[in-house]
Design an enzyme around this catalytic site. Structure first.
Site, PDB file in Angstrom:
ATOM      1  N   GLY A  50       9.271 -10.955  -2.426  1.00 34.53           N
ATOM      2  CA  GLY A  50       9.029 -10.430  -1.081  1.00 34.53           C
ATOM      3  C   GLY A  50       7.641 -10.663  -0.537  1.00 34.53           C
ATOM      4  CB  THR A  51       4.591 -12.025  -1.280  1.00 34.92           C
ATOM      5  OG1 THR A  51       3.415 -12.492  -0.600  1.00 34.92           O
ATOM      6  CG2 THR A  51       4.793 -12.828  -2.535  1.00 34.92           C
TER       7      THR A  51
ATOM      8  CB  CYS B 101     -19.356  13.023   2.268  1.00 38.01           C
ATOM      9  SG  CYS B 101     -17.659  13.663   2.261  1.00 38.01           S
TER      10      CYS B 101
ATOM     11  CB  VAL C 209      -0.949   0.001   1.231  1.00 35.27           C
ATOM     12  CG1 VAL C 209      -1.937  -1.158   1.146  1.00 35.27           C
ATOM     13  CG2 VAL C 209      -0.184  -0.068   2.553  1.00 35.27           C
TER      14      VAL C 209
ATOM     15  CG  HIS D 177      -3.988  -5.969   0.027  1.00 39.96           C
ATOM     16  ND1 HIS D 177      -2.958  -6.701   0.575  1.00 39.96           N
ATOM     17  CD2 HIS D 177      -4.913  -6.881  -0.347  1.00 39.96           C
ATOM     18  CE1 HIS D 177      -3.248  -7.986   0.518  1.00 39.96           C
ATOM     19  NE2 HIS D 177      -4.428  -8.127  -0.040  1.00 39.96           N
TER      20      HIS D 177
END
Ligand code: NAD
Ligand code: ZN
Length: 268
Positions: free
Chosen positions: A204-205, A147, A120, A136
């Site tokens: 990198g996951t 709103c 993110v 994500h």
């Protein structure tokens, strides 16, 4: 232990890092449609810690207490104070590293078509990548719960927590909390990219968070080669992935790109 044994079978002692880098570069140079799946690990060298593992955010924060949508809705002040204030500080300071820059270079070379990221932090875009699917969402933007007004996180003053819109509504980050679904458009596009690619770089996951961890499986089932870049093995290692470059992403990508450019001298 099970995973270590699998890695040993793919990386016998006599296959050195140099060979792995060369093999990865060869796969990249001959790919017609490469896709990357990236996770928190690619941004570690930019100073943003991952969630899991050593030094991970989860050592400080309990995910269910801070990153679940119910936790945010029940107590937005606490989540902003304890977790998001720190996130904002880190993201404002961070810069893309050689792994982000390397992927942008592969896109420029016409090899990499899409990045599917779980991050993110917006660092792929800062590095110059154009086609980035943010699975994500992005912490760079906030959205009013009342709103729907959107504003940039850097423009928000955190003297008053939680930050509020002019209408009085509370701002939430424009990212996907645990307990929320993946935006359908991003999910569709990711599945399509995964089924179209001939090479997927998984960088990198930990490949634990679903449904993003399923993308390499879709790619593999569609005939693609899967290469992981990660200092640690993952559940994909030895089952779904063909190679594990067991190295930090920035360091590995720097060498891989040099080798790709050597293999494709005609390309600028
Ligand atoms: P994760 O935190 O579960 O795992 C990180 C992985 O990165 C591990 O497998 C680890 O071995 C690896 N790693 C650590 N240092 C590395 C390095 N220098 N180079 C390459 N790999 C390295 O990450 P994840 O699977 O992406 O977790 C999922 C969730 O974490 C996502 O939903 C994402 O939104 C969120 N997250 C994002 C950020 C960010 O935007 N930078 C940061 C933290 C968490
Ligand atoms: Zn509002």
């Amino acid at each position: 232990m099970r995973e270590v044994a699998k890695v040993a079978s793919i990386i016998p002692g006599n296959i050195r890092m140099e060979t792995l880098i060369k093999k990865t570069a060869e796969y990249i140079a001959s790919s017609k449609y490469a896709v990357a799946l990236t996770g928190a690990g690619i941004s570690v060298e930019s100073g943003i810690p991952p969630f899991r593992g050593k030094g991970g955010l989860w050592e400080k924060f309990d995910p269910m207490e801070f990153a679940h949508i119910d936790a945010f809705m029940n107590n937005p002040k606490k989540v902003w104070e304890m977790f998001m204030r720190e996130m904002k500080g880190m993201l404002v300071e961070s810069k893309p590293n050689d792994a982000h820059l390397g992927l942008a270079r592969l896109e420029e070379l016409g090899i990499l078509k899409t990045i599917i990221t779980q991050n993110v932090d917006g660092l792929h875009q800062s590095a110059g990548s154009k086609d980035v699917i943010e699975f994500h969402g992005n912490f760079a933007w906030l959205r009013c719960l009342e709103c729907g007004h959107r504003c940039q996180t850097v423009d928000i003053n955190l003297d008053h927590i939680p930050p509020r819109c002019d209408c009085g509504g509370i701002y939430r980050p424009d990212c996907v909390f645990f307990g929320e679904g993946i935006p359908p458009n991003e999910l569709d596009r990711s599945q399509q990219a995964a089924s179209q690619c001939d090479l997927m770089l998984v960088i990198g996951t930990s490949a634990i968070v679903q449904p993003s961890a399923f993308m390499p499986v879709i790619a593999k089932q569609s005939g693609a080669t899967i290469i992981e870049i990660n200092p640690e093995p993952t559940p994909l290692t030895g089952t779904t992935s063909t190679l594990l470059v067991q190295e930090k992403a920035g360091k590995a990508m720097r060498q891989i790109i040099t080798e790709v450019e050597r293999l494709l001298p005609g390309k600028k």
